[in-house]
Design a protein around this motif. Sequence first.
Motif, PDB file in Angstrom:
ATOM      1  N   ARG A 151     -17.409   7.270  -8.695  1.00  0.00           N
ATOM      2  CA  ARG A 151     -16.333   8.174  -8.085  1.00  0.00           C
ATOM      3  C   ARG A 151     -15.474   7.226  -6.998  1.00  0.00           C
ATOM      4  N   LEU A 152     -14.194   7.313  -7.084  1.00  0.00           N
ATOM      5  CA  LEU A 152     -13.183   6.682  -6.446  1.00  0.00           C
ATOM      6  C   LEU A 152     -12.205   7.745  -5.712  1.00  0.00           C
ATOM      7  N   TRP A 153     -12.043   7.525  -4.657  1.00  0.00           N
ATOM      8  CA  TRP A 153     -11.175   8.406  -3.863  1.00  0.00           C
ATOM      9  C   TRP A 153      -9.753   7.792  -3.524  1.00  0.00           C
ATOM     10  N   LEU A 154      -8.628   8.212  -4.203  1.00  0.00           N
ATOM     11  CA  LEU A 154      -7.294   7.572  -4.059  1.00  0.00           C
ATOM     12  C   LEU A 154      -6.244   8.673  -3.229  1.00  0.00           C
ATOM     13  N   GLN A 155      -5.342   8.437  -3.088  1.00  0.00           N
ATOM     14  CA  GLN A 155      -4.253   9.220  -2.602  1.00  0.00           C
ATOM     15  C   GLN A 155      -2.907   8.467  -2.309  1.00  0.00           C
TER      16      GLN A 155
ATOM     17  N   GLY B 149      -5.505   1.811  -3.997  1.00  0.00           N
ATOM     18  CA  GLY B 149      -6.807   1.399  -3.509  1.00  0.00           C
ATOM     19  C   GLY B 149      -7.442   0.303  -4.487  1.00  0.00           C
ATOM     20  N   GLY B 150      -8.723  -0.059  -4.033  1.00  0.00           N
ATOM     21  CA  GLY B 150      -9.412  -1.010  -5.024  1.00  0.00           C
ATOM     22  C   GLY B 150      -9.993  -0.365  -6.167  1.00  0.00           C
ATOM     23  N   GLN B 151     -10.615  -1.269  -6.889  1.00  0.00           N
ATOM     24  CA  GLN B 151     -10.932  -0.874  -8.019  1.00  0.00           C
ATOM     25  C   GLN B 151     -12.383  -0.380  -8.207  1.00  0.00           C
ATOM     26  N   GLU B 152     -12.787   0.468  -9.352  1.00  0.00           N
ATOM     27  CA  GLU B 152     -14.320   0.828  -9.476  1.00  0.00           C
ATOM     28  C   GLU B 152     -14.444   0.741 -10.858  1.00  0.00           C
ATOM     29  N   TYR B 153     -15.636   0.396 -11.340  1.00  0.00           N
ATOM     30  CA  TYR B 153     -16.219   0.131 -12.449  1.00  0.00           C
ATOM     31  C   TYR B 153     -16.374   1.533 -13.450  1.00  0.00           C
TER      32      TYR B 153
ATOM     33  N   ALA C 245       0.877  -1.186   0.114  1.00  0.00           N
ATOM     34  CA  ALA C 245      -0.107   0.001  -0.117  1.00  0.00           C
ATOM     35  C   ALA C 245       1.050   1.172   0.022  1.00  0.00           C
ATOM     36  N   ALA C 246       0.420   2.260  -0.880  1.00  0.00           N
ATOM     37  CA  ALA C 246       1.341   3.624  -1.060  1.00  0.00           C
ATOM     38  C   ALA C 246       0.462   4.765  -0.590  1.00  0.00           C
ATOM     39  N   GLY C 247      -0.713   4.414  -0.113  1.00  0.00           N
ATOM     40  CA  GLY C 247      -1.510   5.627   0.451  1.00  0.00           C
ATOM     41  C   GLY C 247      -2.575   5.234   1.531  1.00  0.00           C
ATOM     42  N   PRO C 248      -3.404   6.252   1.880  1.00  0.00           N
ATOM     43  CA  PRO C 248      -4.423   5.732   3.013  1.00  0.00           C
ATOM     44  C   PRO C 248      -5.519   5.084   2.717  1.00  0.00           C
ATOM     45  N   VAL C 249      -5.866   5.050   1.548  1.00  0.00           N
ATOM     46  CA  VAL C 249      -7.165   4.273   1.067  1.00  0.00           C
ATOM     47  C   VAL C 249      -6.467   2.752   0.869  1.00  0.00           C
ATOM     48  N   ALA C 250      -5.306   2.535   0.280  1.00  0.00           N
ATOM     49  CA  ALA C 250      -4.944   1.103   0.086  1.00  0.00           C
ATOM     50  C   ALA C 250      -4.629   0.475   1.578  1.00  0.00           C
ATOM     51  N   GLN C 251      -3.991   1.242   2.458  1.00  0.00           N
ATOM     52  CA  GLN C 251      -3.865   0.915   3.718  1.00  0.00           C
ATOM     53  C   GLN C 251      -4.943   0.412   4.593  1.00  0.00           C
ATOM     54  N   ILE C 252      -5.983   1.120   4.387  1.00  0.00           N
ATOM     55  CA  ILE C 252      -7.467   0.588   5.211  1.00  0.00           C
ATOM     56  C   ILE C 252      -7.665  -0.505   4.532  1.00  0.00           C
ATOM     57  N   GLU C 253      -7.722  -0.799   3.241  1.00  0.00           N
ATOM     58  CA  GLU C 253      -8.210  -1.921   2.667  1.00  0.00           C
ATOM     59  C   GLU C 253      -7.160  -3.223   2.842  1.00  0.00           C
ATOM     60  N   GLN C 254      -6.007  -2.952   2.718  1.00  0.00           N
ATOM     61  CA  GLN C 254      -5.019  -3.845   3.253  1.00  0.00           C
ATOM     62  C   GLN C 254      -5.195  -4.315   4.673  1.00  0.00           C
TER      63      GLN C 254
ATOM     64  N   PRO D 107      -5.687  14.182  -1.649  1.00  0.00           N
ATOM     65  CA  PRO D 107      -6.843  13.211  -2.278  1.00  0.00           C
ATOM     66  C   PRO D 107      -7.117  13.427  -3.683  1.00  0.00           C
ATOM     67  N   VAL D 108      -7.293  12.435  -4.428  1.00  0.00           N
ATOM     68  CA  VAL D 108      -7.433  12.546  -5.959  1.00  0.00           C
ATOM     69  C   VAL D 108      -8.940  11.851  -6.017  1.00  0.00           C
ATOM     70  N   GLU D 109     -10.037  12.810  -6.462  1.00  0.00           N
ATOM     71  CA  GLU D 109     -11.323  12.411  -6.694  1.00  0.00           C
ATOM     72  C   GLU D 109     -11.346  11.877  -8.238  1.00  0.00           C
ATOM     73  N   PHE D 110     -11.252  10.630  -8.615  1.00  0.00           N
ATOM     74  CA  PHE D 110     -11.323  10.036  -9.889  1.00  0.00           C
ATOM     75  C   PHE D 110     -12.753   9.923 -10.086  1.00  0.00           C
ATOM     76  N   VAL D 111     -13.199  10.416 -11.397  1.00  0.00           N
ATOM     77  CA  VAL D 111     -14.715  10.417 -11.762  1.00  0.00           C
ATOM     78  C   VAL D 111     -14.532   9.557 -12.923  1.00  0.00           C
ATOM     79  N   LEU D 112     -15.330   8.476 -12.960  1.00  0.00           N
ATOM     80  CA  LEU D 112     -14.949   7.572 -13.949  1.00  0.00           C
ATOM     81  C   LEU D 112     -16.295   7.046 -14.920  1.00  0.00           C
ATOM     82  N   THR D 113     -15.985   7.201 -16.235  1.00  0.00           N
ATOM     83  CA  THR D 113     -17.178   6.495 -17.228  1.00  0.00           C
ATOM     84  C   THR D 113     -16.660   5.747 -18.226  1.00  0.00           C
ATOM     85  N   SER D 114     -17.286   5.311 -19.242  1.00  0.00           N
ATOM     86  CA  SER D 114     -16.660   4.676 -20.320  1.00  0.00           C
ATOM     87  C   SER D 114     -17.195   5.008 -21.490  1.00  0.00           C
ATOM     88  N   ASP D 115     -16.815   5.218 -22.754  1.00  0.00           N
ATOM     89  CA  ASP D 115     -17.094   5.443 -24.102  1.00  0.00           C
ATOM     90  C   ASP D 115     -16.891   4.164 -24.896  1.00  0.00           C
ATOM     91  N   ALA D 116     -17.097   3.183 -24.398  1.00  0.00           N
ATOM     92  CA  ALA D 116     -16.452   1.758 -24.850  1.00  0.00           C
ATOM     93  C   ALA D 116     -17.396   0.682 -23.931  1.00  0.00           C
TER      94      ALA D 116
END
Length: 293
Positions: A192-196, A180-184, A34-43, A160-169
């Motif tokens: 939305r996925l928060w990572l740091q 941190g964990g994945q998001e579709y 883990a390299a950030g607080p989100v991944a640490q919580i999940e770990q 903190p980085v707020e990733f806002v995710l979509t797909s055009d495929a």
Amino acid sequence: MNKLVRTKWRELALLVLVPFLTSGCGERYLIMNAAGPVAQIEQRLIYTTIVLVTIVVVPVIILLAVIVSRYRDTPHNKAPYNPEWSESKILEIVWWGIPIVIIGIIGTFTVRDTFRLTKPPTAETPLTIQVTSLNWKWLFQYPGEKIATVNYVEIPTNRPVEFVLTSDAPMNSFWVPQLGGQEYTMPGMAMRLWLQADKPGVYYGHGANFSGQGYAHMSFNVIATSSTGFHQWAQKVKSTAPPLTAVGYKNLTTKQDIVGKQEFSSFPPGMFEADIRINGGMYMKHKLTEATD
Ligand SMILES: [Cu+2]
């Protein structure tokens, strides 16, 4: 044991031992680095679950071996035989009670961490990055900096980085195991996925959902640098890269090419939101954090 069988056993032992001994517990297991607080919580949640599940799994495996060896059908078996026996309150309490308690504990921790991770991991001002999965590439838009990149993303550390995710495929999944964990990513939706990242470095990211032929090439690097480094990089992209035009974006979405890293000094405003609307969807119900910077 004849010679052939012995050789076979030796080969099998080597086959099992060599990868085990040479791998160590190093960098290869990204999810456990883990390299950030989100991944640490999940770990921590993964370790807690492993310990709790072990409490059930290990005694069950031991009991299986004991029962198989003790009660097996051999000529001089002295194990007690009691055909009238039908129930035991103590055993019922043990094999219902312990799993229920364990599931309760795992559930409590999982619910707590799941809700915790829907919010920014720290109090710093977040950075918003809009991510679109395409055939067979990742597009990243920075609404604050008004720049865009393909197949790599640069972020500041300790923010903190707020990733806002979509797909055009086809649907895909955005995953950076060390952060941190994945998001579709889904057409017509914004997730939305928060990572740091706490340490500067290059973190491996990949689509975690099979989406077709070129899926294997959908990897990207997340480059985490200091806040100054990030701003310098953004300035450089702004002043040296070509703009992303509407035609250029159409090419990215329609051509099913495998491309390397790309960067753009601008993009058509509102492109991300329009993309979600075009795919028949709606934007996130929750208001996005204001794009700052
Ligand atoms: Cu959806």
